[in-house]
Design an enzyme around this catalytic site. Structure first.
Site, short mmCIF file in Angstrom:
data_model
loop_
_atom_site.label_atom_id
_atom_site.label_comp_id
_atom_site.label_asym_id
_atom_site.label_seq_id
_atom_site.Cartn_x
_atom_site.Cartn_y
_atom_site.Cartn_z
N ASP A 87 0.83 -1.20 0.00
CA ASP A 87 0.00 0.00 0.00
C ASP A 87 0.87 1.25 0.00
O ASP A 87 2.05 1.22 0.35
CB ASP A 87 -0.90 0.02 1.24
CG ASP A 87 -2.09 -0.93 1.12
OD1 ASP A 87 -2.27 -1.49 0.03
OD2 ASP A 87 -2.81 -1.09 2.12
N LYS A 114 -3.67 3.00 -2.67
CA LYS A 114 -4.87 3.80 -2.94
C LYS A 114 -4.89 4.94 -1.94
O LYS A 114 -4.78 4.72 -0.75
CB LYS A 114 -6.13 2.96 -2.80
CG LYS A 114 -6.24 1.79 -3.76
CD LYS A 114 -7.55 1.05 -3.53
CE LYS A 114 -7.74 -0.07 -4.55
NZ LYS A 114 -6.78 -1.14 -4.36
N MET A 161 -11.16 6.55 6.61
CA MET A 161 -11.27 7.20 5.31
C MET A 161 -12.36 8.28 5.32
O MET A 161 -13.20 8.35 4.44
CB MET A 161 -11.55 6.16 4.21
CG MET A 161 -10.42 5.16 4.03
SD MET A 161 -10.85 3.80 2.92
CE MET A 161 -11.79 2.74 4.03
#
Length: 254
Positions: free
Chosen positions: A34, A55, A168
Site C-alpha cells: 500500500d 490507494k 477514510m
C-alpha cells in the site's frame, strides 16, 4: 504455484509488525504494498521486488482488478508473494476481493493479521475504546463508497454505538459532522482526530462533532481517523483548558 500472504503492516511504525509478518517479508520474492506502508517496513524485505499498488483518497490509485491480476501472475512465477496492507487486511482492506481472485485461480492464500489503525490510535491516546459504564459498543465505519456503489446508512450505525471509529473520513469532515448530527448525535459529542497514529509525526486533535471541519483543516497529508464518543470527554476538556490558558497568556502578554 506459489503462495500469497495478505499481511497486515499495522498502523505505521515498524516495531508494531507481528513476528510472522517480519519473517515473511524476510523471505518474500515480491511485495505488493500500500501507499502508506513505511520505508522501514519495506526494508525488512531487501531481496524482494517491491511494487507500489496503493490507494489514496482523491488521488490516482491502482485499480483493484489490476492488483488482483498482478497477484495471480506473481504467484505463478514466485514461491512467496506478500501483499502488504496498512493496518489489518480484513478491515477496510478489500482483502475479500483478493482472496476470491486468488482462490478462483487455484492459488493458496494465507492472511496474517495486523494491528488496525483504530488500535494504534487508541494506544496513542492512552484511551480505551470501551469503558465500564460509558462505552459498551464500538462501531468501525467508513462513509467512503467505491465507484458505482450506492451510499449506505453509516450514520445510522454510528448512532447506535457508544464509540465510533471512522476510517477514510477526515477529508469529508463537514459531511461527517452533518451526517452525525442529522442521525441524532449531539453536536457537542466529544471527538478526536488522530493523524499518523504510532508514527513520530503523530498528531492528536481533540474537538467535538461540530468542530470536526475546523480540526480537519489542521491536518497534514497523513492518514487520519475520526473517533467519536463520550470516552474522549476528558481529552476534549483538557484540550479546551489548555487552549483557554494559552489565550489568557497571550492576552496578558499583549
Amino acid at each position: 504455484m506459489g503462495k500469497v500472504y495478505l499481511v497486515g503492516a499495522g498502523p505505521g511504525t515498524v516495531d508494531l509488525l507481528t513476528l510472522r509478518a517480519a519473517r515473511l517479508l524476510a523471505r518474500a520474492d515480491v511485495v505488493f504494498h500500500d501507499a502508506l506502508v513505511d520505508d522501514e517496513v519495506l526494508a525488512l524485505a531487501p531481496q524482494a521486488r517491491k511494487v507500489a499498488v496503493g490507494k489514496r483518497c482523491g488521488r490516482l490509485s491502482t485499480a483493484q482488478q489490476f492488483i488482483n491480476r498482478q497477484l495471480v501472475d506473481a504467484a505463478q512465477r514466485h514461491a512467496c508473494v506478500v501483499r502488504l496492507k496498512g493496518g489489518d487486511p480484513m478491515l477496510f482492506g478489500r482483502a475479500q476481493e483478493e482472496i476470491a481472485a486468488l482462490s478462483g485461480a487455484g492459488i493458496e492464500v494465507e492472511v496474517v493479521p495486523g494491528i488496525s489503525a483504530a488500535f494504534g490510535a487508541s494506544a496513542a491516546l492512552g484511551q480505551s475504546l470501551t469503558r465500564r459504564g460509558v462505552s459498551r459498543s464500538v462501531a468501525f465505519l467508513t462513509p467512503a463508497v467505491g465507484q458505482g456503489e450506492q451510499p449506505h446508512a453509516w450514520a445510522d450505525a454510528a448512532r447506535g454505538a457508544d464509540t465510533v471509529v471512522l476510517y477514510m473520513a477526515s477529508r469529508q469532515a463537514q459531511a461527517i459532522a452533518d451526517g452525525l448530527v442529522a442521525a441524532g448525535l449531539p453536536a457537542s459529542r466529544p471527538a478526536v482526530l488522530v493523524e499518523n497514529a504510532s508514527r513520530p509525526d503523530q498528531r492528536v486533535l481533540p474537538t467535538t462533532v461540530a468542530g470536526l471541519p475546523a480540526a480537519a483543516g489542521e491536518l497534514g497529508d497523513g492518514p487520519a481517523l475520526i473517533l467519536v464518543g463520550e470516552v474522549y470527554a476528558e481529552l476534549v476538556q483538557d484540550a479546551c483548558r489548555v487552549a483557554l490558558q494559552d489565550r489568557g497568556l497571550r492576552a496578558a502578554a499583549a
